[in-house]
Design an enzyme around this catalytic site. Structure first.
Site, PDB file in Angstrom:
ATOM      1  N   SER A 157      -6.844   5.666   4.962  1.00 55.78           N
ATOM      2  CA  SER A 157      -6.997   4.078   4.483  1.00 55.78           C
ATOM      3  C   SER A 157      -7.324   4.224   2.946  1.00 55.78           C
ATOM      4  O   SER A 157      -8.157   4.775   2.465  1.00 55.78           O
ATOM      5  CB  SER A 157      -8.182   3.558   5.135  1.00 55.78           C
ATOM      6  N   SER A 158      -6.725   3.225   2.237  1.00 52.70           N
ATOM      7  CA  SER A 158      -6.864   3.177   0.799  1.00 52.70           C
ATOM      8  C   SER A 158      -8.319   2.380   0.555  1.00 52.70           C
ATOM      9  O   SER A 158      -8.687   2.506  -0.528  1.00 52.70           O
ATOM     10  CB  SER A 158      -5.740   2.378   0.269  1.00 52.70           C
ATOM     11  N   GLN A 159      -8.942   1.891   1.438  1.00 54.25           N
ATOM     12  CA  GLN A 159     -10.164   1.175   1.374  1.00 54.25           C
ATOM     13  C   GLN A 159     -11.136   2.190   1.205  1.00 54.25           C
ATOM     14  O   GLN A 159     -12.042   1.974   0.750  1.00 54.25           O
ATOM     15  CB  GLN A 159     -10.559   0.303   2.714  1.00 54.25           C
ATOM     16  N   ASP A 314      -0.285  -4.257   6.343  1.00 52.31           N
ATOM     17  CA  ASP A 314      -0.770  -5.801   6.938  1.00 52.31           C
ATOM     18  C   ASP A 314       0.386  -6.655   7.400  1.00 52.31           C
ATOM     19  O   ASP A 314       0.130  -7.674   8.132  1.00 52.31           O
ATOM     20  CB  ASP A 314      -1.736  -6.409   6.216  1.00 52.31           C
TER      21      ASP A 314
END
Length: 433
Positions: A157-159, A314
């Site tokens: 995840s880029s988060q 998304d």
């Protein structure tokens, strides 16, 4: 709760989209690190622990839990179902001079976070798992971190990447972050970098896989959030499906507050839907204001659609539903992170699209495809939403093709687009309880 949906014959409407959740949550964390002291319009001068609240903050659930956490900073912080908040608050609390328990919903307890925790531990953070190894809840004892060089995989995840970058300026040595292997969702990383720069951070790519953040404190500045390109995707879907139904040649949807050249990765929706029959026009003269988009149908035949969603995961649910209902065979790649979202979105898409007569293939890892065959269905479909806001919103426009389509638990849209059903009613959709 269950909604039954019917589409109008025509759609000509002006919709005020929600502010960007992605930008709102980044701005809140960065501004908290900048130690802002502005009192929001909704607060009083006597409130404690007030930080600057950027203008036009998203009003969705995910941002609300961030605001509540940053304003009150209780010992136990419950971010509910907000995955972004879990990742960002984990990093923020690791550099805050207090101890906290960070928890969430039952589903959140099933979403892995070990990659981020391991990375923060390498930087000196004190984080323990309060229950199951590798998963929330977390016990975090904050302190100033040394920083330095850190290597992490770029294909998660880029988060995680964004969470680490945002605390870089407050570390003693800053942060040099090397992303190994294939980097997913790069536009979201660039969005984080640009937002950090707005608050005075000294950050830049050293090369295609390494980012340097110098130990230069943030400054508190006025900041206005732009509207959400992700939320626009459902209106693109509506225009495309109305055109397919033979009703959309003269229909328009006007969406203020969308910036041309936006750093939001999901602004790519305008290019994706240009291939699916929707034209995007930016306002160039009155009466429309700058940064106003008008959507309209244009005829374009596409025999097949292949696309890599590695940078825009998304958007996948909306595009899967739209492309299938347009009768266009597809092969969509870069979907591996959909397995660990609010639900397993690949499994959910397969199950719910089958109810509409479309059998999707997920035999390849991170790939979802459809061969163009369609089964007739005998009953009006009832769509389950799996506590996932994007499932509800991606399938709602399908009522254009399936009048009387039913959506279970429609209230899940509050996670990112609380006014979605009201906006559909404004556009002429009939929604029955």
């Amino acid at each position: 709760m269950q909604y039954t949906l019917y589409a109008p014959e025509r759609v000509n409407t002006n919709i005020d989209l929600p502010a960007s959740k992605s930008i709102s949550n980044r701005a809140l964390v960065i501004n908290a690190l900048a130690h802002g002291s502005h009192v929001p319009a909704s607060s009083t001068a006597d409130d404690d622990n007030i930080i600057i609240h950027p203008e036009n903050l998203s009003l969705c659930d995910d941002t609300d839990v961030m605001v509540a956490a940053l304003k009150n900073m209780p010992y136990v912080i419950n971010i509910k179902a907000a995955g972004t908040a879990m990742r960002f608050m984990t990093a923020l609390l690791s550099v805050t001079q207090k101890e906290h328990i960070l928890t969430g919903t039952e589903r959140m307890m099933q979403r892995p976070i070990s990659v981020l925790v391991d990375a923060l531990r390498q930087l000196g953070a004190e984080i323990d798992y309060a229950n199951r190894e590798g998963y929330p809840p977390l016990r975090i004892r904050g302190k100033q971190l040394e920083g330095g060089r850190l290597d992490i995989d770029g294909n998660v995840s880029s988060q995680y990447t964004s969470a680490l970058l945002m605390i870089g300026p407050v570390m003693k040595k800053g942060l040099t972050l090397h992303l190994k292997g294939n980097i997913i969702s790069r536009p979201y990383i660039d969005l984080t970098i640009c937002t950090m720069r707005e608050f005075g951070a000294d950050i830049d790519w050293l090369d295609g896989s390494t980012i340097e953040v110098k130990p230069k404190p943030y400054r508190s500045v006025p900041f206005t959030i732009e509207n959400d390109w992700s939320a626009s995707s459902y209106w693109y879907e509506i225009v495309a499906l109305l055109a397919k139904k033979g009703k959309g040649d003269e229909d328009t949807v006007v969406l203020p507050g969308l910036m041309d050249g936006s750093r939001q990765g999901d602004s790519a929706i305008r290019y994706i839907f240009s291939m699916l029959g929707v034209k995007t026009d930016f306002a160039e003269k009155a009466p429309l204001k700058p940064n106003t988009v008008t959507l309209s149908a244009h005829h374009r035949g596409l025999p097949r659609f292949d696309f890599d969603f590695i940078n825009q995961p998304d958007l996948a649910q909306t595009v899967v539903v739209t492309t299938a209902l347009l009768g266009i065979p597809f092969r969509f790649m870069g979907l591996q992170t959909l397995r660990i979202k609010e639900t397993d979105r690949i499994a959910a898409l397969k199950t719910e699209m089958a109810k509409l007569g479309y059998d999707l293939d997920d035999s390849e890892e991170g790939v979802l495809s459809w061969d163009g065959t369609h089964r007739e269905i005998t009953e009006t479909p009832v769509i389950d939403t799996y506590e996932d806001h994007r499932m509800a919103m991606a399938f709602a426009p399908a009522c254009i093709m399936f009048p009387g389509l039913k959506i279970n638990n429609p209230e899940v849209v509050s996670k990112s687009y609380p006014n979605f059903w009201d906006d559909l009613r404004k556009a002429g959709f009939t929604i029955e309880n």
